[in-house]
Motif scaffolding. Sequence first.
Motif, PDB file in Angstrom:
ATOM      1  N   TRP A 113      -6.237   3.157   1.304  1.00 42.57           N
ATOM      2  CA  TRP A 113      -6.605   2.130   0.793  1.00 42.57           C
ATOM      3  C   TRP A 113      -6.447   2.044  -0.807  1.00 42.57           C
ATOM      4  O   TRP A 113      -7.254   0.830  -1.197  1.00 42.57           O
ATOM      5  N   LEU A 116      -4.200  -0.988  -1.069  1.00 43.83           N
ATOM      6  CA  LEU A 116      -4.689  -2.209  -0.731  1.00 43.83           C
ATOM      7  C   LEU A 116      -5.333  -2.656  -2.064  1.00 43.83           C
ATOM      8  O   LEU A 116      -4.817  -4.314  -1.811  1.00 43.83           O
ATOM      9  N   GLN A 121      -5.084  -6.097  -1.367  1.00 40.21           N
ATOM     10  CA  GLN A 121      -6.255  -6.830  -0.853  1.00 40.21           C
ATOM     11  C   GLN A 121      -7.729  -6.297  -0.103  1.00 40.21           C
ATOM     12  O   GLN A 121      -7.613  -5.179   0.737  1.00 40.21           O
ATOM     13  N   LYS A 123     -10.371  -8.119   0.614  1.00 39.67           N
ATOM     14  CA  LYS A 123     -10.628  -8.434   2.328  1.00 39.67           C
ATOM     15  C   LYS A 123     -10.528  -7.104   3.088  1.00 39.67           C
ATOM     16  O   LYS A 123     -11.228  -6.580   4.232  1.00 39.67           O
ATOM     17  N   LYS A 124      -8.762  -7.307   3.043  1.00 40.91           N
ATOM     18  CA  LYS A 124      -8.210  -5.920   3.935  1.00 40.91           C
ATOM     19  C   LYS A 124      -9.656  -4.309   3.814  1.00 40.91           C
ATOM     20  O   LYS A 124      -9.404  -3.069   4.592  1.00 40.91           O
ATOM     21  N   LYS A 127     -12.437  -3.848   5.076  1.00 44.06           N
ATOM     22  CA  LYS A 127     -12.513  -3.800   6.902  1.00 44.06           C
ATOM     23  C   LYS A 127     -11.949  -2.753   7.222  1.00 44.06           C
ATOM     24  O   LYS A 127     -12.453  -1.931   8.025  1.00 44.06           O
ATOM     25  N   GLU A 128     -11.217  -1.741   6.807  1.00 44.42           N
ATOM     26  CA  GLU A 128      -9.954  -0.561   6.509  1.00 44.42           C
ATOM     27  C   GLU A 128     -11.448   0.611   6.153  1.00 44.42           C
ATOM     28  O   GLU A 128     -11.938   1.098   7.092  1.00 44.42           O
ATOM     29  N   ASP A 245       0.775  -0.534   7.332  1.00 46.04           N
ATOM     30  CA  ASP A 245      -0.700  -0.522   7.936  1.00 46.04           C
ATOM     31  C   ASP A 245       0.162  -0.490   9.753  1.00 46.04           C
ATOM     32  O   ASP A 245      -0.387  -0.572  10.274  1.00 46.04           O
ATOM     33  N   GLN A 249      -4.507   1.427  10.645  1.00 43.31           N
ATOM     34  CA  GLN A 249      -5.252   0.583  10.908  1.00 43.31           C
ATOM     35  C   GLN A 249      -6.201   0.437  11.803  1.00 43.31           C
ATOM     36  O   GLN A 249      -6.149   1.064  12.791  1.00 43.31           O
ATOM     37  N   ASN A 250      -7.034  -0.597  11.522  1.00 42.41           N
ATOM     38  CA  ASN A 250      -8.460  -0.322  11.787  1.00 42.41           C
ATOM     39  C   ASN A 250      -9.302   0.733  12.148  1.00 42.41           C
ATOM     40  O   ASN A 250      -9.818   1.071  12.491  1.00 42.41           O
TER      41      ASN A 250
END
Length: 339
Positions: A113, A116, A121, A123-124, A127-128, A245, A249-250
């Motif tokens: 994180w 990111l 990043q 927005k990503k 989400k993560e 990533d 991821q997710n």
Amino acid sequence: MPIALPPLEGVGGRLNSFSAVFPGFEKDESKCIHLVNQQFNLQSHTVTPTAEDFVNDFDKLLYHQEEPFQSSSIYAQYKVYELAKQQGVTVLLDGQGADEILGGYTKYYHWYWQQLVSSFQFKKLSKEIKAAIANGNRIDWSFKNYAAAFLPSTAAKKLQQQLIYSVQQNSFLTKDFIEANFDKYTFEKPVIKSLNDILYYNTFQNGLEDLLRYADRNSMAHSREVRLPFLSHELVEYIFKFSADYKIQNGFTKHLLRLAMHSFLPKEIVWRKDKVGFEPPQQQWMQHKHIQEQIVESKKKLVAKGIIEKQSLNLSVQTKAAHDANNIDWWILCAGSMV
């Protein structure tokens, strides 16, 4: 759960698996072990170490390890290799190293994180974080992580200073022992700018080598050979070429490995959301009368050697799980039994 290639005289080429199980323990993985054994028609062998077993084997384990070890997980591994010997299997495959090269521990979330954040990043990032929480993870994440993302050298220096201070001001160890043995240059906190930085550090400099040493001592204690496919140098070099990533991821750690195994392993294994270390019920074991008595005797030895403060004799034994932080009484048990 190591998987063993059968001996040349093996029956029908069937593979063997060796596991430590702890029925009734919240972190027992018998269910997952059964799924894998069933999927591949493995010949399953299990051992259930107990507190009484640990008491009986403790001196032998110390002899083979030759230094204090971090938790009772080392003993569970010792018993698995003993089980392989009893079944006449000499060479085993083990998954050691996968977490370090593929980002398998939950502690790696915040490093990813922070990467990111430093690459803007956001927005990503959002989400993560949401995905990790949805997967049941609770990660310590605050404004300090944002600062560390943009000032990694400052963050590393600050963490190193905090670590040095915590040792120098330790109220458990005696001042004389700290003064005689403390070397601030051994307390390194690396500069981390990306997830791969911390994975590289844990793989090559600090972390994995301890686990490999424990396993080497345990396997050699029973004259077994353990091979580590995830630590093939070609594979490690290849995986370190992948960006972060691919690894997280997710909200899933070891994402690349999960995708690779999706068609081969049961989905309950591939997409597990809980991260469980190789862990016996240490907290219950430490309540065993003999272990409690040995911890008290270990305290007396360490006090007599001028290693820990005398007031520790007045403190009751603190029983903790294998991977809990500040597991001081476990350290006392091991260190005091070796002096």
